[in-house]
Design a protein around this motif. Sequence first.
Motif, PDB file in Angstrom:
ATOM      1  N   ALA A  26      61.928  44.107  18.417  1.00 61.19           N
ATOM      2  CA  ALA A  26      63.184  43.350  18.328  1.00 61.19           C
ATOM      3  C   ALA A  26      64.206  44.049  17.446  1.00 61.19           C
ATOM      4  O   ALA A  26      65.411  43.989  17.710  1.00 61.19           O
ATOM      5  N   LEU A  27      63.744  44.712  16.393  1.00 61.46           N
ATOM      6  CA  LEU A  27      64.659  45.301  15.419  1.00 61.46           C
ATOM      7  C   LEU A  27      64.921  46.785  15.630  1.00 61.46           C
ATOM      8  O   LEU A  27      65.723  47.374  14.904  1.00 61.46           O
ATOM      9  N   ASP A  28      64.291  47.374  16.619  1.00 56.51           N
ATOM     10  CA  ASP A  28      64.464  48.801  16.887  1.00 56.51           C
ATOM     11  C   ASP A  28      65.920  49.108  17.226  1.00 56.51           C
ATOM     12  O   ASP A  28      66.634  48.276  17.792  1.00 56.51           O
ATOM     13  N   GLU A  29      66.361  50.305  16.855  1.00 58.19           N
ATOM     14  CA  GLU A  29      67.733  50.726  17.161  1.00 58.19           C
ATOM     15  C   GLU A  29      67.973  50.813  18.662  1.00 58.19           C
ATOM     16  O   GLU A  29      69.092  50.625  19.121  1.00 58.19           O
ATOM     17  N   ASP A  47      72.612  34.324  28.100  1.00 56.55           N
ATOM     18  CA  ASP A  47      72.472  35.079  29.348  1.00 56.55           C
ATOM     19  C   ASP A  47      73.071  36.475  29.222  1.00 56.55           C
ATOM     20  O   ASP A  47      72.581  37.415  29.852  1.00 56.55           O
ATOM     21  N   GLU A  48      74.123  36.614  28.438  1.00 56.62           N
ATOM     22  CA  GLU A  48      74.814  37.897  28.301  1.00 56.62           C
ATOM     23  C   GLU A  48      73.923  38.842  27.485  1.00 56.62           C
ATOM     24  O   GLU A  48      73.461  38.492  26.402  1.00 56.62           O
ATOM     25  N   PRO A  49      73.619  40.040  28.005  1.00 58.78           N
ATOM     26  CA  PRO A  49      72.645  40.933  27.349  1.00 58.78           C
ATOM     27  C   PRO A  49      72.938  41.261  25.886  1.00 58.78           C
ATOM     28  O   PRO A  49      72.012  41.243  25.057  1.00 58.78           O
ATOM     29  N   ASP A  50      74.182  41.569  25.539  1.00 62.69           N
ATOM     30  CA  ASP A  50      74.469  41.906  24.135  1.00 62.69           C
ATOM     31  C   ASP A  50      74.225  40.718  23.214  1.00 62.69           C
ATOM     32  O   ASP A  50      73.682  40.874  22.113  1.00 62.69           O
ATOM     33  N   LEU A  51      74.605  39.533  23.654  1.00 63.35           N
ATOM     34  CA  LEU A  51      74.367  38.332  22.849  1.00 63.35           C
ATOM     35  C   LEU A  51      72.875  38.025  22.761  1.00 63.35           C
ATOM     36  O   LEU A  51      72.375  37.606  21.707  1.00 63.35           O
ATOM     37  N   ALA A  52      72.144  38.247  23.866  1.00 63.99           N
ATOM     38  CA  ALA A  52      70.695  38.006  23.875  1.00 63.99           C
ATOM     39  C   ALA A  52      70.003  38.953  22.894  1.00 63.99           C
ATOM     40  O   ALA A  52      69.115  38.526  22.143  1.00 63.99           O
ATOM     41  N   ALA A  82      66.559  44.610  29.308  1.00 63.55           N
ATOM     42  CA  ALA A  82      67.009  43.229  29.508  1.00 63.55           C
ATOM     43  C   ALA A  82      65.898  42.341  30.062  1.00 63.55           C
ATOM     44  O   ALA A  82      65.770  41.176  29.677  1.00 63.55           O
ATOM     45  N   LYS A  83      65.087  42.892  30.956  1.00 62.70           N
ATOM     46  CA  LYS A  83      64.002  42.093  31.552  1.00 62.70           C
ATOM     47  C   LYS A  83      62.913  41.738  30.540  1.00 62.70           C
ATOM     48  O   LYS A  83      62.169  40.782  30.720  1.00 62.70           O
ATOM     49  N   ASP A  84      62.827  42.524  29.454  1.00 69.93           N
ATOM     50  CA  ASP A  84      61.801  42.290  28.432  1.00 69.93           C
ATOM     51  C   ASP A  84      62.268  41.363  27.317  1.00 69.93           C
ATOM     52  O   ASP A  84      61.461  40.952  26.474  1.00 69.93           O
ATOM     53  N   VAL A  85      63.555  41.023  27.300  1.00 73.54           N
ATOM     54  CA  VAL A  85      64.087  40.180  26.224  1.00 73.54           C
ATOM     55  C   VAL A  85      63.489  38.775  26.239  1.00 73.54           C
ATOM     56  O   VAL A  85      63.001  38.304  25.196  1.00 73.54           O
ATOM     57  N   PRO A  86      63.496  38.050  27.380  1.00 69.46           N
ATOM     58  CA  PRO A  86      62.952  36.678  27.334  1.00 69.46           C
ATOM     59  C   PRO A  86      61.483  36.596  26.893  1.00 69.46           C
ATOM     60  O   PRO A  86      61.156  35.769  26.034  1.00 69.46           O
ATOM     61  N   PRO A  87      60.575  37.452  27.430  1.00 67.94           N
ATOM     62  CA  PRO A  87      59.192  37.325  26.938  1.00 67.94           C
ATOM     63  C   PRO A  87      59.037  37.690  25.460  1.00 67.94           C
ATOM     64  O   PRO A  87      58.249  37.068  24.745  1.00 67.94           O
TER      65      PRO A  87
END
Length: 135
Positions: free
Chosen positions: A44-47, A102-107, A52-57
């Motif tokens: 989560a904290l990596d630079e 839903d927006e990738p940068d905000l997610a 995007a598909k891995d964000v929800p899990p």
Amino acid sequence: MTTGSTSESWSPPPDAGYLAHVLARMIAWEPLDMDVLLDDVADALDEVPVAAKDVPPLADRLVAHLNRLGAIAIAAKIDEHDEDVARTISHGARLRAVALPDEPDLAHGHLRRIGWAVSELADQLVKMRCLKGPA
């Protein structure tokens, strides 16, 4: 002659429904794995942001870590004695209440905030000796 000891009055054992519930919870229980927790926080904290598909899990796993760490702190009553822990638990609750955007940068931003909260609470619990740090 009395010995001065007191005995507890008898109460019936719990009913079958309650025992089934306890058994189901025990079977579903998984021990806290600090290595997995730290791997998720690092992702989560990596630079380099996760795909995007891995964000929800990943967000779901981080929320689960946050829930478990919060439960440990509350069960040990650390939140009652340490203002920083109480503040971190409260911050985590606010983060959990917000849906993943839903927006990738905000997610990704939300994911990083959850990761920081998990990291902070884990560090606090290790410092308070409620958890062992990574091996």
